[in-house]
Design a protein around this motif. Structure first.
Motif, PDB file in Angstrom:
ATOM      1  N   SER A  22      54.594 -21.482   4.020  1.00 54.23           N
ATOM      2  CA  SER A  22      55.120 -20.325   4.727  1.00 54.23           C
ATOM      3  C   SER A  22      56.637 -20.477   4.885  1.00 54.23           C
ATOM      4  O   SER A  22      57.156 -21.598   4.950  1.00 54.23           O
ATOM      5  N   SER A  23      57.333 -19.378   4.983  1.00 55.02           N
ATOM      6  CA  SER A  23      58.789 -19.421   5.172  1.00 55.02           C
ATOM      7  C   SER A  23      59.175 -20.107   6.476  1.00 55.02           C
ATOM      8  O   SER A  23      60.288 -20.603   6.615  1.00 55.02           O
ATOM      9  N   VAL A  24      58.240 -20.186   7.426  1.00 53.55           N
ATOM     10  CA  VAL A  24      58.483 -20.842   8.710  1.00 53.55           C
ATOM     11  C   VAL A  24      58.667 -22.353   8.537  1.00 53.55           C
ATOM     12  O   VAL A  24      59.423 -22.982   9.273  1.00 53.55           O
ATOM     13  N   GLN A  25      57.990 -22.931   7.552  1.00 51.48           N
ATOM     14  CA  GLN A  25      58.042 -24.370   7.307  1.00 51.48           C
ATOM     15  C   GLN A  25      57.960 -24.586   5.791  1.00 51.48           C
ATOM     16  O   GLN A  25      57.026 -25.173   5.278  1.00 51.48           O
ATOM     17  N   TRP A  26      58.967 -24.126   5.071  1.00 50.17           N
ATOM     18  CA  TRP A  26      58.904 -24.082   3.614  1.00 50.17           C
ATOM     19  C   TRP A  26      59.448 -25.340   2.956  1.00 50.17           C
ATOM     20  O   TRP A  26      60.583 -25.743   3.184  1.00 50.17           O
ATOM     21  N   TYR A  47      37.381 -33.737 -11.260  1.00 55.48           N
ATOM     22  CA  TYR A  47      37.985 -34.194 -10.006  1.00 55.48           C
ATOM     23  C   TYR A  47      39.291 -33.439  -9.795  1.00 55.48           C
ATOM     24  O   TYR A  47      40.124 -33.356 -10.695  1.00 55.48           O
ATOM     25  N   ILE A  48      39.458 -32.880  -8.596  1.00 52.42           N
ATOM     26  CA  ILE A  48      40.641 -32.091  -8.284  1.00 52.42           C
ATOM     27  C   ILE A  48      41.174 -32.517  -6.911  1.00 52.42           C
ATOM     28  O   ILE A  48      40.400 -32.713  -5.978  1.00 52.42           O
ATOM     29  N   ASN A  49      42.487 -32.697  -6.821  1.00 51.15           N
ATOM     30  CA  ASN A  49      43.125 -33.098  -5.573  1.00 51.15           C
ATOM     31  C   ASN A  49      44.195 -32.068  -5.219  1.00 51.15           C
ATOM     32  O   ASN A  49      44.860 -31.514  -6.098  1.00 51.15           O
ATOM     33  N   HIS A  50      44.363 -31.842  -3.919  1.00 49.72           N
ATOM     34  CA  HIS A  50      45.278 -30.803  -3.450  1.00 49.72           C
ATOM     35  C   HIS A  50      45.954 -31.238  -2.158  1.00 49.72           C
ATOM     36  O   HIS A  50      45.318 -31.822  -1.290  1.00 49.72           O
ATOM     37  N   HIS A  51      47.246 -30.979  -2.052  1.00 44.40           N
ATOM     38  CA  HIS A  51      47.989 -31.169  -0.801  1.00 44.40           C
ATOM     39  C   HIS A  51      48.399 -29.778  -0.345  1.00 44.40           C
ATOM     40  O   HIS A  51      49.223 -29.127  -0.972  1.00 44.40           O
ATOM     41  N   GLY A  52      47.802 -29.334   0.761  1.00 42.42           N
ATOM     42  CA  GLY A  52      47.881 -27.942   1.171  1.00 42.42           C
ATOM     43  C   GLY A  52      49.191 -27.479   1.770  1.00 42.42           C
ATOM     44  O   GLY A  52      50.018 -28.270   2.215  1.00 42.42           O
ATOM     45  N   PRO A  53      49.356 -26.151   1.785  1.00 41.02           N
ATOM     46  CA  PRO A  53      50.555 -25.520   2.329  1.00 41.02           C
ATOM     47  C   PRO A  53      50.713 -25.735   3.834  1.00 41.02           C
ATOM     48  O   PRO A  53      49.757 -25.955   4.553  1.00 41.02           O
ATOM     49  N   LEU A  54      51.949 -25.630   4.264  1.00 46.21           N
ATOM     50  CA  LEU A  54      52.320 -25.700   5.678  1.00 46.21           C
ATOM     51  C   LEU A  54      52.702 -24.319   6.164  1.00 46.21           C
ATOM     52  O   LEU A  54      53.077 -23.467   5.367  1.00 46.21           O
ATOM     53  N   PRO A  55      52.652 -24.074   7.476  1.00 41.02           N
ATOM     54  CA  PRO A  55      52.258 -24.999   8.543  1.00 41.02           C
ATOM     55  C   PRO A  55      50.750 -25.218   8.569  1.00 41.02           C
ATOM     56  O   PRO A  55      49.985 -24.463   7.980  1.00 41.02           O
ATOM     57  N   VAL A  56      50.357 -26.275   9.274  1.00 40.43           N
ATOM     58  CA  VAL A  56      48.950 -26.658   9.354  1.00 40.43           C
ATOM     59  C   VAL A  56      48.115 -25.492   9.869  1.00 40.43           C
ATOM     60  O   VAL A  56      48.465 -24.828  10.845  1.00 40.43           O
ATOM     61  N   SER A  57      47.025 -25.231   9.148  1.00 37.64           N
ATOM     62  CA  SER A  57      46.018 -24.215   9.491  1.00 37.64           C
ATOM     63  C   SER A  57      46.563 -22.799   9.577  1.00 37.64           C
ATOM     64  O   SER A  57      45.952 -21.930  10.190  1.00 37.64           O
ATOM     65  N   SER A  58      47.688 -22.543   8.954  1.00 42.63           N
ATOM     66  CA  SER A  58      48.226 -21.188   8.931  1.00 42.63           C
ATOM     67  C   SER A  58      47.337 -20.309   8.066  1.00 42.63           C
ATOM     68  O   SER A  58      46.782 -20.761   7.081  1.00 42.63           O
ATOM     69  N   GLY A  59      47.215 -19.059   8.422  1.00 47.32           N
ATOM     70  CA  GLY A  59      46.328 -18.167   7.679  1.00 47.32           C
ATOM     71  C   GLY A  59      47.029 -17.059   6.935  1.00 47.32           C
ATOM     72  O   GLY A  59      46.390 -16.244   6.305  1.00 47.32           O
ATOM     73  N   THR A  63      48.956 -19.270   2.307  1.00 44.16           N
ATOM     74  CA  THR A  63      48.646 -20.529   2.983  1.00 44.16           C
ATOM     75  C   THR A  63      47.212 -20.597   3.480  1.00 44.16           C
ATOM     76  O   THR A  63      46.723 -21.674   3.774  1.00 44.16           O
ATOM     77  N   GLY A  64      46.523 -19.490   3.589  1.00 43.74           N
ATOM     78  CA  GLY A  64      45.171 -19.481   4.141  1.00 43.74           C
ATOM     79  C   GLY A  64      44.105 -19.392   3.077  1.00 43.74           C
ATOM     80  O   GLY A  64      44.057 -20.196   2.144  1.00 43.74           O
ATOM     81  N   SER A  65      43.239 -18.387   3.202  1.00 47.19           N
ATOM     82  CA  SER A  65      42.116 -18.271   2.275  1.00 47.19           C
ATOM     83  C   SER A  65      42.571 -17.986   0.850  1.00 47.19           C
ATOM     84  O   SER A  65      41.845 -18.305  -0.101  1.00 47.19           O
ATOM     85  N   ALA A  66      43.759 -17.422   0.657  1.00 50.71           N
ATOM     86  CA  ALA A  66      44.259 -17.184  -0.710  1.00 50.71           C
ATOM     87  C   ALA A  66      44.362 -18.503  -1.468  1.00 50.71           C
ATOM     88  O   ALA A  66      44.040 -18.572  -2.664  1.00 50.71           O
ATOM     89  N   THR A  67      44.788 -19.569  -0.789  1.00 50.14           N
ATOM     90  CA  THR A  67      44.859 -20.883  -1.430  1.00 50.14           C
ATOM     91  C   THR A  67      43.470 -21.335  -1.863  1.00 50.14           C
ATOM     92  O   THR A  67      43.293 -21.852  -2.968  1.00 50.14           O
ATOM     93  N   SER A  68      42.475 -21.120  -1.013  1.00 51.17           N
ATOM     94  CA  SER A  68      41.098 -21.499  -1.352  1.00 51.17           C
ATOM     95  C   SER A  68      40.610 -20.747  -2.579  1.00 51.17           C
ATOM     96  O   SER A  68      39.981 -21.331  -3.462  1.00 51.17           O
ATOM     97  N   HIS A  69      40.892 -19.470  -2.636  1.00 57.34           N
ATOM     98  CA  HIS A  69      40.482 -18.675  -3.796  1.00 57.34           C
ATOM     99  C   HIS A  69      41.177 -19.163  -5.062  1.00 57.34           C
ATOM    100  O   HIS A  69      40.558 -19.224  -6.131  1.00 57.34           O
ATOM    101  N   ASN A  70      42.434 -19.545  -4.948  1.00 57.35           N
ATOM    102  CA  ASN A  70      43.152 -20.063  -6.105  1.00 57.35           C
ATOM    103  C   ASN A  70      42.583 -21.405  -6.566  1.00 57.35           C
ATOM    104  O   ASN A  70      42.489 -21.667  -7.767  1.00 57.35           O
TER     105      ASN A  70
END
Length: 135
Positions: A22-26, A47-59, A63-70
């Motif tokens: 997010s632009s808040v913590q980019w 096997y797939i590994n991912h380091h998720g977007p910030l901020p933590v638990s942002s929706g 950063t939210g469910s769109a990342t999961s769909h991707n």
């Protein structure tokens, strides 16, 4: 990603962008790094590994469910029928977040950590719970 070459044969590997902070913590875009490996016993693992977007638990945004769909798009595009699928990472998302809830609809969540609100997770298409503790 590391693997034992005496036990696994590399079939394919790649990294693909699946989210963005997010632009808040980019800090930038966030990737999913994956490999398809064949074990000496004939089992194929995606096997797939991912380091998720910030901020933590942002929706919002990517950063939210769109990342999961991707992430699921990457799995659907590259895993083959019969592959054992293992998804791991520091998702920067607590278990109640839209990111983790969406993934839990499509894969079995076999482990969630407790550090920093539980942002580390393991998912699989197998239905076995993992047992252990944070290191």
């Amino acid at each position: 990603l590391m693997y034992r070459k005496d036990r696994f044969q590399l079939l394919e590997s790649r990294a693909e962008d699946v989210g963005e902070d997010s632009s808040v913590q980019w800090y930038g875009k966030r990737s999913a790094v994956w490999v398809r490996l064949r074990h000496v016993d004939g089992t194929t693992v995606f096997y797939i590994n991912h380091h998720g977007p910030l901020p933590v638990s942002s929706g919002g945004g990517c950063t939210g469910s769109a990342t999961s769909h991707n992430i699921m798009r990457v799995i659907a595009s590259h895993a083959h029928k019969g592959d054992a699928i293992i998804l791991t990472g520091d998702f920067n998302a607590e278990p109640s977040s839209s990111r983790i809830q969406e993934l839990s609809k499509r894969l079995n969540k076999v482990y969630s950590g407790t550090s920093m609100g539980g942002v580390d997770h393991i998912f699989s298409n197998c239905k076995h719970d993992a047992h252990g503790s944070n290191l």
